[in-house]
Motif scaffolding. Structure first.
Motif, PDB file in Angstrom:
ATOM      1  N   LEU A 191     -30.211 -62.392 -14.616  1.00  0.00           N
ATOM      2  CA  LEU A 191     -31.279 -62.748 -15.880  1.00  0.00           C
ATOM      3  C   LEU A 191     -31.236 -64.431 -15.963  1.00  0.00           C
ATOM      4  O   LEU A 191     -32.130 -65.170 -16.200  1.00  0.00           O
ATOM      5  CB  LEU A 191     -30.453 -62.278 -17.262  1.00  0.00           C
ATOM      6  N   ALA A 192     -29.820 -64.932 -15.685  1.00  0.00           N
ATOM      7  CA  ALA A 192     -29.627 -66.353 -15.966  1.00  0.00           C
ATOM      8  C   ALA A 192     -30.372 -67.113 -14.833  1.00  0.00           C
ATOM      9  O   ALA A 192     -31.121 -68.093 -15.353  1.00  0.00           O
ATOM     10  CB  ALA A 192     -28.238 -66.841 -15.801  1.00  0.00           C
ATOM     11  N   ASP A 193     -30.546 -66.516 -13.469  1.00  0.00           N
ATOM     12  CA  ASP A 193     -31.218 -67.142 -12.432  1.00  0.00           C
ATOM     13  C   ASP A 193     -32.886 -67.137 -12.846  1.00  0.00           C
ATOM     14  O   ASP A 193     -33.435 -68.037 -12.651  1.00  0.00           O
ATOM     15  CB  ASP A 193     -31.021 -66.286 -11.121  1.00  0.00           C
ATOM     16  N   ALA A 194     -33.378 -66.202 -13.361  1.00  0.00           N
ATOM     17  CA  ALA A 194     -34.772 -66.022 -13.972  1.00  0.00           C
ATOM     18  C   ALA A 194     -35.118 -67.144 -14.965  1.00  0.00           C
ATOM     19  O   ALA A 194     -36.082 -67.755 -14.929  1.00  0.00           O
ATOM     20  CB  ALA A 194     -35.200 -64.690 -14.174  1.00  0.00           C
ATOM     21  N   LEU A 195     -34.176 -67.210 -15.935  1.00  0.00           N
ATOM     22  CA  LEU A 195     -34.521 -68.301 -17.078  1.00  0.00           C
ATOM     23  C   LEU A 195     -34.367 -69.708 -16.453  1.00  0.00           C
ATOM     24  O   LEU A 195     -35.121 -70.443 -16.864  1.00  0.00           O
ATOM     25  CB  LEU A 195     -33.323 -67.746 -18.201  1.00  0.00           C
ATOM     26  N   GLU A 196     -33.478 -69.783 -15.283  1.00  0.00           N
ATOM     27  CA  GLU A 196     -33.339 -71.007 -14.844  1.00  0.00           C
ATOM     28  C   GLU A 196     -34.527 -71.488 -14.334  1.00  0.00           C
ATOM     29  O   GLU A 196     -35.221 -72.516 -14.387  1.00  0.00           O
ATOM     30  CB  GLU A 196     -32.132 -71.026 -14.112  1.00  0.00           C
ATOM     31  N   GLN A 197     -35.287 -70.651 -13.461  1.00  0.00           N
ATOM     32  CA  GLN A 197     -36.591 -70.978 -12.748  1.00  0.00           C
ATOM     33  C   GLN A 197     -37.665 -71.063 -13.810  1.00  0.00           C
ATOM     34  O   GLN A 197     -38.569 -71.945 -13.731  1.00  0.00           O
ATOM     35  CB  GLN A 197     -36.976 -69.940 -11.671  1.00  0.00           C
ATOM     36  N   ASN A 251     -41.607 -63.343  -9.803  1.00  0.00           N
ATOM     37  CA  ASN A 251     -42.083 -62.881 -11.333  1.00  0.00           C
ATOM     38  C   ASN A 251     -40.963 -63.139 -12.222  1.00  0.00           C
ATOM     39  O   ASN A 251     -40.545 -61.637 -12.745  1.00  0.00           O
ATOM     40  CB  ASN A 251     -42.331 -61.130 -11.035  1.00  0.00           C
ATOM     41  N   TYR A 252     -40.602 -64.300 -12.664  1.00  0.00           N
ATOM     42  CA  TYR A 252     -39.627 -64.346 -13.547  1.00  0.00           C
ATOM     43  C   TYR A 252     -39.841 -64.034 -14.830  1.00  0.00           C
ATOM     44  O   TYR A 252     -38.739 -63.627 -15.521  1.00  0.00           O
ATOM     45  CB  TYR A 252     -39.316 -66.232 -13.395  1.00  0.00           C
ATOM     46  N   ARG A 253     -40.866 -64.175 -15.324  1.00  0.00           N
ATOM     47  CA  ARG A 253     -41.115 -63.688 -16.899  1.00  0.00           C
ATOM     48  C   ARG A 253     -40.966 -62.097 -16.961  1.00  0.00           C
ATOM     49  O   ARG A 253     -40.276 -61.742 -17.841  1.00  0.00           O
ATOM     50  CB  ARG A 253     -42.656 -63.920 -17.198  1.00  0.00           C
TER      51      ARG A 253
END
Length: 662
Positions: free
Chosen positions: A496-502, A471-473
């Motif tokens: 947050l960086a990991d989520a933005l990357e995906q 649920n990256y958004r």
């Protein structure tokens, strides 16, 4: 001529260096997660990858590749463009970290060199963000849209001449007011020849004002955001930037401008240039504030400038600019069909590859026309049902006959943010809900969100669960609050960086990918200096009308510090016979005709004032050498200059900036 950095430091106050010293070691990108792999695999099933016509069209008319493996250098031997850096996609299947549709677009765009479009029309493609077009007249060549940098434009002209002969340039056409369509002009013509009447510079009405104002008034903010949008901060590769979908990237050479000699002011206006007829229609407020289409009947060739390329374009560009008029954009394409659709045989553009054959061209123009009309009309339909901007964008889907057409895919613009652009164009920033009328700023609101969610540790635990669920958004949305309130929370920044990357890995849209991956990089490494295009170039400064320069001074005035002060300065510019006053009162700087009793009078030629503006001299230098004269209370001039802000360039984009100190 001063360097780009000298100019930009004075004009927009670029201050380089790391603002968040979080360590100097870059973190290796993460691999694609299972959720991202599944998302990208679905794209392969949904889109018509079996259709290969674009791959045939991209090769049609090929004459020669860019020399030196696609590397173009400046006078110091420094690379300003490297096509070969994008060659990693050729002949390979899309990796897990790339949306297959964007990978397909990259494969098409990374083909470059000199091409014949049709007899007498040639293009050099992939030597910059845009294409440069050479149209052969009876005695010379007409250049359309000479790229961003003089170096890339010169290299393209050299490649053309190597295979087509050393024909003189007799005219340059700027189709619109964005820098990738005029910035390299001094690479193809000498201004002496323009002033001597040997070379025409043709542009649409409003070109110069729009080109200069866009790159100056909000230029610092736009350029900083553009460093994200165009992937300037990212490595090129399957886990980095794949270009923008419109083009591969931006060159970093010398941006220039030469003022137009001929202005197109009416629909249907015709110009005879070197034996060819050019018939124009104006398209203001479409992809650029000043833009035009034209047709050459002798060649049965039409260009719709940047209004009908092989991507859904931006109705709002993520670097920041005026919102564009989708309804008008569609109307200009319809006008193009009505005027020339019965006879045109080739459609070419300053981006991507041409379309050949009357039936194909008309079909393409209709699908592009209806793309923007659909977004305009359906956004308003849903808005009139009461849906707000975000809701409308989430619900918007193109019908299959538009969505399955490759040239309508969202490589540069996107259905989501273009829908929001239409909503904003008609209805502005406020959605009518009073709870959203007066929000707290991010840092303050973030602190309250974190408090309500049970503190940072609890929030991180919940976010980690959602990250594992793909649920990256939501992870990005909720952690934005935590990072806004606690910018030094390393665990929050990293997640947050990991989520933005995906999210970046999943995007079909080039700028969305670049924004997400650039945000991840900044969160992990802090703000660092990279080579980025400088739009406020010396030519741009010289081309500014003095009134526009005074407007920019007013933008730089620090209003809180200017409060309570009253200063009246007369400015005389003998070389351009200009006489003005600058009046500071009520915390605002205005200009007008000279006043009777100024505090100070400054006499300086505009050409010498340009040196001050560009940072090659100070006003005190000009006073000392006698090229500027000051009478009256000179301290008032010093006071005015002391009230002007400079603008840092490398400010934070994904964490709060410190409060401004007046």
């Amino acid at each position: 001529m001063p360097s780009h950095n000298q100019v930009s430091r004075l004009l927009v106050g670029i201050v380089v260096g790391a603002l968040l010293p979080l360590g100097s070691h870059a973190q290796a990108p993460n691999p694609a997660t299972d959720a991202t792999k599944k998302n990208n695999a679905t794209v392969l099933e949904e889109l018509p990858f079996q259709k290969k016509q674009d791959f045939k069209d991209i090769e049609r008319g090929f004459i020669a590749p860019l020399p030196d493996n696609g590397v173009i250098k400046n006078e110091k031997g420094q690379p300003v463009w490297d096509l070969g850096a994008y060659g990693f996609a050729q002949g390979k299947e899309a990796p897990d970290s790339v949306n297959p549709s964007l990978w397909r677009q990259l494969q098409l765009l990374s083909e470059g060199g000199l091409y014949e479009v049709t007899p007498r029309i040639f293009q050099v493609r992939s030597a910059d963000l845009s294409n440069i077009t050479f149209i052969e007249g009876d005695n010379g060549i007409i250049v359309m849209d000479p790229l961003i940098s003089a170096e890339t434009a010169r290299a393209s002209l050299d490649l053309y001449r190597e295979h087509r002969g050393d024909k003189p340039v007799v005219a340059v056409i700027y189709t619109h007011s964005h820098i990738d369509h005029y910035g390299g002009v001094r690479g193809v013509v000498d201004e002496k020849d323009v002033k001597a009447g040997k070379v025409k510079i043709i542009a649409p009405e409003g070109f110069l004002e729009e080109a200069v104002s866009e790159n100056v008034f909000a230029g610092n903010a736009m350029s900083r955001r553009a460093s994200y949008m165009y992937g300037n901060l990212l490595p090129k590769g399957p886990q980095g930037t794949l270009g923008t979908g419109l083009g591969l990237g931006t060159s970093t050479g010398t941006a220039t401008i030469i003022e137009p000699t001929d202005t197109i002011t009416e629909d249907g206006q015709k110009l005879e240039v070197d034996g060819l007829t050019f018939e124009f229609i104006l398209a203001p407020g479409s992809e650029a504030p000043a833009e035009m289409h034209f047709y050459i009947p002798e060649l049965k060739a039409v260009t719709a400038a940047e209004n009908a390329t092989h991507t859904l374009h931006n109705l709002y560009t993520l670097r920041g600019a005026k919102v564009r008029n989708a309804r008008a954009w569609s109307g200009y394409l319809n006008d193009t069909i009505q005027r020339w659709g019965d006879e045109v045989e080739v459609l070419y553009a300053p981006h991507h590859w041409p379309t050949w054959g009357n039936e194909n061209i008309v079909d393409h123009l209709k699908k592009q026309r209806d793309l923007y009309k659909y977004l305009n009309d359906q956004t308003l339909r849903m808005a009139n049902h009461g849906y707000n901007m975000v809701e409308t964008a989430e619900m918007m889907e193109l019908p299959p006959e538009l969505a399955d057409y490759w040239a309508n895919r969202g490589y540069y613009g996107s259905v989501n943010h273009d829908t929001r652009a239409v909503w904003n164009y008609y209805l502005g920033f406020f959605d009518g809900n009073p709870a959203r009328l007066y929000p707290l700023p991010p840092a303050e609101a973030g602190a309250k969100y974190v408090e309500y969610m049970g503190g940072a540790d609890n929030l991180l635990q919940q976010a980690e669960k959602d990250y594992e669920a793909g649920n990256y958004r939501w992870v990005a949305q909720v952690l934005d609050n935590l990072v806004s309130s606690q910018p030094d929370n390393k665990a929050a920044r990293n997640l947050l960086a990991d989520a933005l990357e995906q999210l970046g890995y999943q995007q079909e849209n080039g700028p969305w990918r670049n924004f997400f991956l650039s945000g991840a990089k900044e969160l992990r490494e802090g703000v660092k200096e990279f080579a980025v295009p400088v739009t406020a170039s010396p030519d741009t400064i010289r081309s500014m009308p003095i009134e526009m320069f005074f407007d920019f001074l007013a933008i730089r005035l620090n209003g809180p510090r200017a409060a309570g002060k009253h200063i009246a300065i007369n400015v005389s510019l003998p070389d351009v016979e200009g006489n003005y006053s600058l009046i500071l009162e009520n915390g605002v700087l205005n200009y007008g005709p000279p006043v009777d009793k100024p505090d100070t009078t400054v006499t300086i030629n505009r050409s010498d004032l340009n040196d001050v503006i560009m940072g090659t001299a100070t006003m005190q230098d000009k006073i000392k050498d006698g090229t500027a004269r000051v009478s009256g209370d000179g301290k008032q001039l010093d006071t005015l200059f002391s009230l002007l802000d400079t603008f840092e360039f490398w400010w934070n984009l994904v964490t709060p900036n410190p409060p401004q100190k007046n």
